[in-house]
Design an enzyme around this catalytic site. Structure first.
Site, short mmCIF file in Angstrom:
data_model
loop_
_atom_site.label_atom_id
_atom_site.label_comp_id
_atom_site.label_asym_id
_atom_site.label_seq_id
_atom_site.Cartn_x
_atom_site.Cartn_y
_atom_site.Cartn_z
N ARG A 77 28.60 75.59 47.95
CA ARG A 77 27.20 74.69 48.44
C ARG A 77 27.18 74.54 49.78
O ARG A 77 26.81 73.60 50.35
CB ARG A 77 26.87 73.57 47.78
CG ARG A 77 26.88 73.66 46.27
CD ARG A 77 25.60 74.51 45.71
NE ARG A 77 25.59 74.78 44.36
CZ ARG A 77 26.10 75.92 43.69
NH1 ARG A 77 26.71 76.86 44.30
NH2 ARG A 77 26.20 75.97 42.34
N SER A 110 21.14 70.12 39.43
CA SER A 110 22.44 69.51 39.33
C SER A 110 22.37 68.43 40.40
O SER A 110 21.86 68.63 41.66
CB SER A 110 23.40 70.45 39.41
OG SER A 110 23.79 71.33 38.46
N GLU A 141 24.05 66.66 45.51
CA GLU A 141 24.00 68.22 45.94
C GLU A 141 22.50 68.12 46.47
O GLU A 141 22.47 68.91 47.61
CB GLU A 141 23.73 68.88 44.69
CG GLU A 141 23.71 70.23 45.10
CD GLU A 141 23.97 71.50 43.88
OE1 GLU A 141 23.23 72.14 43.27
OE2 GLU A 141 25.16 71.36 43.33
#
Length: 305
Positions: A177, A227, A297
């Site tokens: 990420r 998420s 996230e």
């Protein structure tokens, strides 16, 4: 405000769509977000190279959005301009097994284009509700695949000067990420994606299989940002959250999904404050009970200090 007006006038001259005092909840997958001073739909690379450096020069605050799929935006609104990368910069073309895609290209559109070309390697991204720019920025991934596995080159622009540089996959510094662009702030313009020749029937079957997994395991019927937490080392956020008994916990209409505890969802009229309160409850509880520190996230967009 005069700076904003100048940028909007320049945007219109470039054929961009300009919306004043636009509600950002209409442009995020969480369906949360107040007004910005102006939302500008970018139209091609020239609009990036002229408008974003102009905002830098005039000192007007701004943000660059794609489909708003990995964002949490303040319900009280934000000062400045939102530059939206989307249909106006979404051209996809193929040269042998390499696709060239504009930053505004939807991942699902790229997957379907690859299928038409009989090219395999994008299947993991089918159903991820974002654009190429956002996917490269955060090295998006699912079901064992990540963007770093298929990115050949990325064209990115310096925000202040408009200078464009091309990076190869290694130079993008991809990790979980993360990419060089999360640090440098450069604006992603386009990317080349290297795929492999495959069988259309097999590619379609894999895409359908992964989409069915998403539908069966994820709360796609509710607005969310996917998420909510990054995967902690050695475990999964959803597992820790479930073990801590947090499934179904809610603050107003913001709720930890009972279908997939890694998702916080908007069950109706959740606002920014409710969402952030629930995120903090989850983080505090998981840290207290497991010692694990969860990290959000989605990017959080707010003027609050």
């Amino acid at each position: 405000m005069s700076g904003t007006k100048e940028i909007c006038e320049a945007a219109r001259s470039l054929g961009c769509i300009v919306k004043i005092n636009e509600e950002l909840k209409n442009h995020t997958t969480f369906k949360i977000g107040g007004r910005c001073d102006a939302l500008i739909g970018l139209q091609g690379e020239e609009s990036y190279r002229r408008l974003i450096p102009l905002a830098e020069k005039l000192g007007v605050p701004y943000y660059v959005f794609g489909k708003g799929s990995n964002l949490i935006v303040d319900s009280d609104g934000i000062d400045g301009i939102v530059f939206q990368s989307g249909k106006g910069h979404a051209k996809i073309s193929a040269d042998m097994n390499v696709l060239t895609c504009g930053a505004g290209s939807a991942l699902t559109s790229i997957c379907n284009f690859a299928l038409e070309q009989g090219l395999s390697g994008m299947e993991f991204a089918y159903g991820i509700p974002g654009t190429l720019g956002g996917a490269v920025f955060m090295n998006a991934g699912a079901y064992g695949g990540e963007m770093n596995q298929i990115i050949q080159t990325v064209r990115a622009m310096d925000r202040k000067t408009g200078t464009v540089r091309v990076y190869n996959g290694k130079e993008c510094n991809f990790s979980y990420r993360h990419s060089r662009f999360t640090e440098s702030g450069e604006v992603i313009l386009s990317a080349e994606i290297a795929l492999e020749n495959g069988n259309k029937t097999d590619i379609k079957a894999k895409m359908d299989e992964l989409m069915e997994k998403r539908r069966s395991k994820q709360p796609l019927e509710y607005p969310s940002a996917g998420s909510t937490f990054k995967r902690p080392e050695g475990s999964y956020a959803s597992l820790l959250i479930e073990q801590c008994g947090l499934k179904g916990v809610h603050v107003g209409d913001a709720e930890v999904s009972t279908k997939h505890s890694g998702f916080i969802i908007n069950k109706g009229n959740a606002d920014f404050s409710q969402l952030m309160e629930l995120i903090q409850i989850v983080k505090d509880t998981v840290k207290e009970k497991t010692g694990c520190i969860l990290e959000c996230e989605p990017l959080i967009i707010t003027d609050k200090k």
